[in-house]
Write a protein that holds these residues in place. Sequence first.
Motif, mmCIF file in Angstrom:
data_model
loop_
_atom_site.group_PDB
_atom_site.id
_atom_site.type_symbol
_atom_site.label_atom_id
_atom_site.label_comp_id
_atom_site.label_asym_id
_atom_site.label_seq_id
_atom_site.Cartn_x
_atom_site.Cartn_y
_atom_site.Cartn_z
ATOM 1 N N ARG A 158 0.829 -1.200 0.000
ATOM 2 C CA ARG A 158 0.000 0.000 0.000
ATOM 3 C C ARG A 158 0.864 1.251 0.000
ATOM 4 N NH1 ARG A 158 -1.155 1.201 5.430
ATOM 5 N NH2 ARG A 158 -1.505 -1.021 5.570
ATOM 6 N N ILE A 188 2.340 2.104 -3.458
ATOM 7 C CA ILE A 188 1.348 2.667 -4.373
ATOM 8 C C ILE A 188 0.997 4.095 -3.989
ATOM 9 C CG2 ILE A 188 -0.994 2.443 -5.246
ATOM 10 C CD1 ILE A 188 -0.798 -0.518 -4.803
ATOM 11 N N GLN A 189 0.778 4.319 -2.703
ATOM 12 C CA GLN A 189 0.346 5.651 -2.284
ATOM 13 C C GLN A 189 1.457 6.671 -2.465
ATOM 14 O OE1 GLN A 189 -1.219 4.811 1.652
ATOM 15 N NE2 GLN A 189 -3.284 5.090 0.854
ATOM 16 N N SER A 206 1.632 7.477 -6.122
ATOM 17 C CA SER A 206 0.454 8.238 -6.552
ATOM 18 C C SER A 206 0.559 9.686 -6.111
ATOM 19 C CB SER A 206 -0.830 7.646 -5.966
ATOM 20 O OG SER A 206 -0.927 6.298 -6.293
ATOM 21 N N TYR A 220 0.572 7.131 -11.272
ATOM 22 C CA TYR A 220 -0.537 6.256 -10.956
ATOM 23 C C TYR A 220 -1.081 5.699 -12.253
ATOM 24 C CZ TYR A 220 -3.271 10.235 -12.504
ATOM 25 O OH TYR A 220 -3.777 11.262 -13.258
ATOM 26 N N PRO A 221 -1.796 4.566 -12.195
ATOM 27 C CA PRO A 221 -2.269 3.959 -13.441
ATOM 28 C C PRO A 221 -3.112 4.940 -14.236
ATOM 29 C CG PRO A 221 -2.530 2.440 -11.642
ATOM 30 C CD PRO A 221 -2.094 3.737 -11.039
ATOM 31 N N GLU A 280 -9.189 3.401 2.340
ATOM 32 C CA GLU A 280 -7.841 3.353 1.784
ATOM 33 C C GLU A 280 -6.901 2.489 2.611
ATOM 34 O OE1 GLU A 280 -6.806 7.563 1.542
ATOM 35 O OE2 GLU A 280 -6.494 7.260 -0.603
ATOM 36 N N ASP A 281 -7.446 1.756 3.589
ATOM 37 C CA ASP A 281 -6.617 0.843 4.363
ATOM 38 C C ASP A 281 -5.575 1.570 5.218
ATOM 39 O OD1 ASP A 281 -5.901 -2.315 2.689
ATOM 40 O OD2 ASP A 281 -7.222 -1.757 4.352
ATOM 41 N N ASP A 315 -8.803 -1.874 -7.374
ATOM 42 C CA ASP A 315 -8.084 -1.614 -6.135
ATOM 43 C C ASP A 315 -8.531 -0.260 -5.628
ATOM 44 O OD1 ASP A 315 -4.578 -1.844 -5.175
ATOM 45 O OD2 ASP A 315 -6.281 -0.905 -4.161
ATOM 46 N N ILE A 372 -7.433 1.714 -3.340
ATOM 47 C CA ILE A 372 -6.384 2.717 -3.134
ATOM 48 C C ILE A 372 -6.046 3.400 -4.453
ATOM 49 C CG2 ILE A 372 -4.006 3.037 -2.463
ATOM 50 C CD1 ILE A 372 -4.339 0.799 -0.489
ATOM 51 N N VAL A 373 -5.861 2.576 -5.468
ATOM 52 C CA VAL A 373 -5.540 3.133 -6.775
ATOM 53 C C VAL A 373 -6.718 3.964 -7.272
ATOM 54 C CG1 VAL A 373 -5.107 2.546 -9.168
ATOM 55 C CG2 VAL A 373 -3.970 1.271 -7.367
ATOM 56 N N ALA A 416 -6.783 7.414 -5.697
ATOM 57 C CA ALA A 416 -5.745 8.281 -6.262
ATOM 58 C C ALA A 416 -6.177 8.764 -7.642
ATOM 59 C CB ALA A 416 -4.418 7.520 -6.355
ATOM 60 N N ASP A 417 -6.637 7.814 -8.424
ATOM 61 C CA ASP A 417 -7.091 8.112 -9.767
ATOM 62 C C ASP A 417 -8.185 9.177 -9.750
ATOM 63 O OD1 ASP A 417 -8.605 6.403 -12.480
ATOM 64 O OD2 ASP A 417 -6.686 7.434 -12.447
ATOM 65 N N TYR A 430 -7.016 12.689 -8.987
ATOM 66 C CA TYR A 430 -6.389 13.336 -10.145
ATOM 67 C C TYR A 430 -7.423 13.688 -11.201
ATOM 68 C CZ TYR A 430 -1.611 12.686 -8.559
ATOM 69 O OH TYR A 430 -0.441 12.762 -7.867
#
Lengths: 84, 145, 667
Positions: free
Chosen positions: A31, A34-35, A38, A43-44, C208-209, C244, C246-247, C250-251, C254
């Motif tokens: 985690r 990734i964070q 980001s 980020y993807p 977000e854990d 996911d 978390i991702v 973030a996505d 943005y």
Amino acid sequence: MIVREAIVMPVSMVPEGAVVEIVSFSQRSGRGFIQKLSSMGIYPGAVIRVLRNQFPGPLIVDVMGTRIMLGHGMANRIYVRIIR
Amino acid sequence: MNTRNTILTVYSTIVGIAYLVYGIGEIFYSISLNSLGIFIFPFWADPIAGFSLIVVSMIFFTAAKHLSSDHKKAYMYIFVGILLAALLALTHVSVMIANWAECCLLLNEDYAEWTWFSDLNPAIPLFALTLPLIQPLRKIKWKKV
Amino acid sequence: MIVRVALVGNPNVGKSVIFNNLTGAHQYVGNWPGVTVEKKEGKCNFDDVEIHITDLPGIYSLTANSIDELIARNFIIEEKPDVVIDIVDGSNIERNLYLTLQLIELGANVVVALNMMDLAKEKSYEIDIKRLEELLGVPIVPTVAPKKEGMTELCEKVATVAKRKVSATKIRYNSKLEDAISKVASILSSYPTLQKYNMRWLAIKILEDDGEVIRYVKEISENDPVVWDKIEDIKAELNKEFGDVIVAMADERYNVISQIVSKAVKRITAEEEVSITDMIDEVLTHKYLGIPIFLAIMWTVFQFTFTVAAPFSDAIDMFFAYTADLARSYLQPEWFASLIADGIISGLGFVLIFVPNIFMMFLALSILEDSGYLARVAFIMDRIMHKLGLHGRSFIPMLLGFGCNVPAIMATRTIENENDRLITILVNPLMSCSARLPVYVLFAAVFFSGIAGTVIFSMYVLGIVLAILMALLFRKTLFPGKPSPFIMEMPPYLIPTARSVLSHMWLRGSKFLKKAGTFIVGGLILIWAMSNVPYGAPVEETLIGQLGHLLAPIFAPLGWDWRIAVALFFGFIAKEIVVGSLGVLYGIENPDPTTLYGPLRAAMTPLSAYALMAFTLIYVPCIATLATIKQETGSIKWTLIALAYELILAYVVALIIISIGSLVGIV
């Protein structure tokens, strides 16, 4: 014309000057990994440009206008697709 | 454009050769002095000063190499080369002034035989040699950031 | 009225400059309790409002993953500042707004300082501030920190919004996420203890854990399985939808940011233009030229630090020698004159002689740092550092160690990972600091004239080799694991302002001087005292002599007599003292090193001299360094380990040198 290469590769293998789109992170990424990425703009879905690649050394990439240095350990875990 | 490029390439190479020659010269000069038992303090000054000159020469050679293919890249090398040359020259001048202070302001006995010539270093005139290369650089448009 | 303000922002956005602008001389620098992160607080006045400002660490987001982030967010949550000033780099808005959005999630009373507007203009950005304010829902004040533009307006805005209540924010994410967020939030609202926090933010963090938040909420909810099952279900659904969470978060952030930016920011740029920074980087980070260029630049730094600073040092030396003579001539009684002249004045002079060197070094380093070059150095050196189990960022503290270990160890703060940082700190004293140089110079001149330079050089090399070995050793034994992921922002090259460079130089230099100065002066006075009690007696019979005879047996196998033993003992206080104390011990008043040559040649052999040089290199960091290690690691354990391993290593290496030397037949 945008040519999308179908191959997904770690960003550590991308030549200097290429523009890539982030596809995913390695399965083992925690985690925190990734964070952290980001929060710095990686980020993807993001599009970044590889400025310097001194394989097997670190990379310098351009993310949203900022230069960021990536250690090759990290670079190996970020999978991208070359756009340009 | 092509003649301009050629002139630049030639000049760049000449600058590179000049720095290379003096760089190697300085290294041998300092080594031979050292073996005569003259203790140079700080001990590492001279051979690395020569090394720095060689580094600058490499930059100008790279510039010359790129001039034929990607002249924008070549200008980058020229730009940094001039900056580095300036830095080296500035350092030597500062050392000269510092030593002058020791000799003539402080009247330090260790420096009784010092003259301006004792510290004259090729880095200074070599820097002057690079100055004409500033002219073509002005023609590029560059962003600050 | 008192308004409490917190300052946040990404690293490199000019936060320190703004903090300095606002608080000027009214600053207080300390540490956050329990950690080694620097805490800065200050005050400023605007109209009739007194503004208390706390500078939080530079961060990219508000997760629980690093100490800096935890400190920042805990401060905002627990201390509840009236206003949080978020400093945003106007030439880099998209990335910076990521943090802003999180602050808004947190429910903080945000005022954005849109800094670096001049750079934004250079990059051809046109920012519609009013529109941006509207879309973000927070007030925005444009600033250009180095020119102090916008500071008054900032204070004004802060004073105006300070006491307003932060209502629900305008920022909303996509419907599925918002749905999940409100579901979790309503589950949480059944716990009255949680009411004092921002529910929405807690919900987002749980999704977000976030380790800290989850731990806390579990505690409050006593791990109620019913509640947590529900939460897990919500999470599972989101995961199904988005892959996911978390991702996805973030996505989505943005996404929102780019929508906002597309409406409020325009950029007119020609793709073809090259920035100066890229031009310079092309050369400075060149695969083969990078390191040599770095070496050349380091050479200039050393030239300035030593040769150019020399006249200043010599001037100070002359001044103190003159004053000491005056004291000796005019003061009565004789022991008092000696105390003042040889003890205090000489002691003080001894320390102050180094001032030009130290400040020159810090000046050069500040220039390199502020210009942005040091980041490139970390890049260039990363590959090599990796082989040692460290990374590029560890290189700079190592480099600084050649000047002085105290600021070098302080510089390890930038290394995030605890283990990497500890290794760098423990190995640092092996970088031969400038204090050891007088010892090398003396013994090299006495025993190895002719190849003196090379012998001294070999000491530095020995230090580096040992540092590499110890780093590898530590990595294998004490701190297993790979070096942590390395990611670092490289600021654009800037011509550093005189103000910032000089202030950095002053800050670090004075800190060092205060520390080292007190120890060295104290140490020298102590030595004077011990060598003069009883006054007038020959050296062997004074306190110092007695101490020496006590220690001598330990060093006998190495061929060193009691005088050396005592000198080394005092070298513990500061390595510079070793030469000075040798002078005292051989009964020489004002040690001109050449007068020591005779006695030394009689007392030792070249082999034992070389072993001594090696011993000085390795044994024990000076007290100032030890104090710094304790401060930076926050633990006595590591400080003692550093002390112990170095003593042992020093003795062993010296022994090895003597053994090999005798075996081979050198005397």
